[in-house]
Design an enzyme around this catalytic site. Structure first.
Site, short mmCIF file in Angstrom:
data_model
loop_
_atom_site.label_atom_id
_atom_site.label_comp_id
_atom_site.label_asym_id
_atom_site.label_seq_id
_atom_site.Cartn_x
_atom_site.Cartn_y
_atom_site.Cartn_z
N ARG A 199 0.67 -1.27 0.03
CA ARG A 199 0.13 0.22 0.17
C ARG A 199 0.96 1.18 -0.11
O ARG A 199 0.34 2.29 -0.46
CB ARG A 199 -1.06 0.15 1.21
CG ARG A 199 -1.99 1.11 1.11
CD ARG A 199 -3.27 1.08 1.86
NE ARG A 199 -3.37 0.05 2.97
CZ ARG A 199 -2.96 0.25 4.17
NH1 ARG A 199 -2.36 1.26 4.49
NH2 ARG A 199 -2.95 -0.59 5.08
N TYR B 293 -13.56 17.57 -16.04
CA TYR B 293 -14.13 16.33 -16.38
C TYR B 293 -15.17 15.85 -15.39
O TYR B 293 -15.14 16.18 -13.96
CB TYR B 293 -12.81 15.46 -15.81
CG TYR B 293 -13.22 13.84 -15.87
CD1 TYR B 293 -13.42 13.33 -17.16
CD2 TYR B 293 -13.19 12.96 -14.73
CE1 TYR B 293 -13.80 11.65 -17.27
CE2 TYR B 293 -12.99 11.74 -14.69
CZ TYR B 293 -13.59 11.04 -16.03
OH TYR B 293 -13.82 9.79 -15.94
N ASP C 82 -4.90 19.29 -14.72
CA ASP C 82 -5.44 17.76 -15.47
C ASP C 82 -4.87 17.79 -16.85
O ASP C 82 -5.47 18.27 -17.73
CB ASP C 82 -6.71 17.56 -15.23
CG ASP C 82 -7.03 16.10 -15.45
OD1 ASP C 82 -6.29 15.69 -16.55
OD2 ASP C 82 -8.09 15.64 -14.99
N LYS D 116 -5.73 6.63 -19.62
CA LYS D 116 -5.81 7.00 -21.19
C LYS D 116 -4.85 6.76 -22.13
O LYS D 116 -4.34 5.77 -22.41
CB LYS D 116 -6.42 8.49 -20.99
CG LYS D 116 -7.60 8.64 -20.14
CD LYS D 116 -9.00 7.93 -20.03
CE LYS D 116 -9.97 7.98 -19.06
NZ LYS D 116 -10.27 9.34 -18.50
C1 LIG Z 1 -10.48 9.81 -17.20
C2 LIG Z 1 -10.21 11.09 -16.58
C3 LIG Z 1 -10.02 11.21 -15.26
C4 LIG Z 1 -10.36 10.15 -14.33
O1 LIG Z 1 -9.45 9.15 -14.54
P1 LIG Z 1 -9.86 7.55 -14.17
O2 LIG Z 1 -8.49 6.76 -14.57
O3 LIG Z 1 -11.04 7.21 -14.95
O4 LIG Z 1 -10.27 7.43 -12.62
C5 LIG Z 1 -9.65 12.45 -14.75
N1 LIG Z 1 -9.33 13.64 -15.68
C6 LIG Z 1 -9.57 13.38 -17.12
C7 LIG Z 1 -9.73 14.65 -17.72
C8 LIG Z 1 -10.07 12.23 -17.46
O5 LIG Z 1 -10.28 12.15 -18.80
#
Ligand SMILES: *Cc1c(COP(=O)(O)O)cnc(C)c1O
Length: 389
Positions: free
Chosen positions: A54, A106, A178, A203
């Protein structure tokens, strides 16, 4: 492919660095690929300083070193998802603190702030950071943190990261960017002055839609310690196997992204020429409202294209369904093309009033462009667009 300015001196290029990462933890075996360490615990007092997964694992460390090499920064901390990375950052704040947020974040970030952290006394204020009065707004609110995204999801607004950070840094307000849509290959928030650069590695970074992950990069050892504390204290750690998959995925990120961006810019132009489309948003097209800023801030326009169709919600939905290669699904950034209807999918949890205010209409569609042959993607789009009229 163009690339962002290199400030920190690396003796190798980014394509080499993502393949030949520093730590491999396979001493004495000759293994080219790193092993996977599926262990919950470690013998006390070991050389690596590991104690319990962890709070750390060799596969986390390998991934962290590749991610910091990619972002050209000192530190990276990994989490079980992008949302876990967001949770880690927000857990450093306290009741009464205000986060000044870009209004088009998001959807799950919005939900997390409004439906979870607000109950613990955290305050949020939503503003349009493309408006030139952001300095005044920041001075008036004196937030504990500023949270932006660029390009934004799904509207692909481009936010002036350097301008906001320059002003916020003077007031000692940490700025979180982000960077999921751009990736460090197209945009480096830390070099533009951000305190934390956050990515959902689910992603583009992993790119194969087979694992979830999140990461936060920073130049600050204090922030790195806070994030690693959150990882163990809140249980936000990833699994060693997912880290291994993401480490493998990164090796082809530059190749994948180059192909995806090329496909995306062609698709944006194709859509713009079709009478069934009301308008297209793509950061590097001249008709994008912040195109100049996008070209200054990003090395390329990215692999996401947003469009509005001349159609009702039902027609828009059936257009999405009639595509063959673009599967209708949440998520983005993988090698396969996907299409999403934000109003009923990623942003379904956003209130109707907010959707109207920020421009998420019923006829808005988001395309994540993959690595397929452009001819096949084009033909698929044309046949589905034909169903609208
Ligand atoms: C998908 C996404 C997230 C969250 O990520 P997860 O891996 O799905 O928890 C945060 N910010 C953006 C811009 C995203 O596209």
């Amino acid at each position: 492919m163009g690339s962002v300015k290199r400030e920190k001196e690396f003796s190798t290029g980014v394509n080499t660095r993502v393949i030949h990462h520093k730590d491999n933890f396979s001493e004495g075996t000759g293994s080219i690929m790193p092993p996977i360490f599926p262990t919950s615990t470690f013998v006390h007092g070991n050389e690596g300083g590991f104690d319990y997964t962890r709070s750390g694992n060799p596969n986390f460390r390998i991934l962290e070193s590749v991610l910091s090499d990619l972002e050209e920064c000192k530190f990276a901390s990994v989490f079980s998802s992008g949302v876990a990375a967001i949770t880690a950052i927000v857990s450093t704040l306290k009741a009464g603190d205000l986060i000044l947020c870009e209004e088009n974040l998001y959807g799950c970030t919005v939900r997390l702030f409004e439906q979870v952290f607000n109950r613990f006394g955290l305050k949020t204020q939503w503003i349009d950071f493309t408006k030139p009065n952001f300095q005044e707004v920041i001075s008036n609110h004196k937030p504990a943190m500023i949270w932006i995204e660029s390009p934004t999801n799904p509207l692909l607004k481009i936010i002036d990261i350097e301008g906001i950070c320059h002003f916020a840094n003077k007031m000692k307000i940490p700025v979180v960017v982000d960077n999921t849509f751009a990736t460090p290959l197209l945009q480096r928030p830390l070099q533009l002055g951000a305190t934390l650069s956050l990515t959902s590695t689910t992603k583009f970074i992993n790119g194969h839609s087979d694992a979830l992950g999140g990461a936060v990069c920073t130049e600050s050892a204090i922030w790195r310690d806070k994030l690693n504390f959150a990882q163990k204290a809140l249980g936000l750690n990833p699994s060693p196997f997912d880290c291994w998959l993401i480490t493998r995925g990164i090796k082809t990120l530059p190749l994948r992204l180059e192909r995806q961006v090329n496909n995306a810019s062609k698709i944006a132009n194709q859509l713009a020429d079709n009478p069934a489309i009301k308008y297209v948003r793509y950061p590097f097209r001249n008709d994008h409202p912040q195109c100049k800023l996008a070209k200054r801030q990003m090395a390329m326009g990215g692999a996401i294209v947003t469009a509005t169709v001349n159609a009702t919600q039902a027609q828009t939905y059936s257009f999405c369904k009639s595509l063959h290669y673009f599967k209708m699904a949440e998520s983005l950034g993988g090698i396969e093309s996907l299409v999403c209807h934000p109003a009923t999918m990623t942003h379904a949890s956003v209130s109707k009033e907010t959707k109207i205010k920020i421009g998420i209409t019923d006829s808005l569609i988001r395309f994540s462009i993959g690595c397929e042959d452009i001819e096949d993607l084009s033909a698929d789009l044309n046949q589905a667009l034909g169903t609208i009229s």
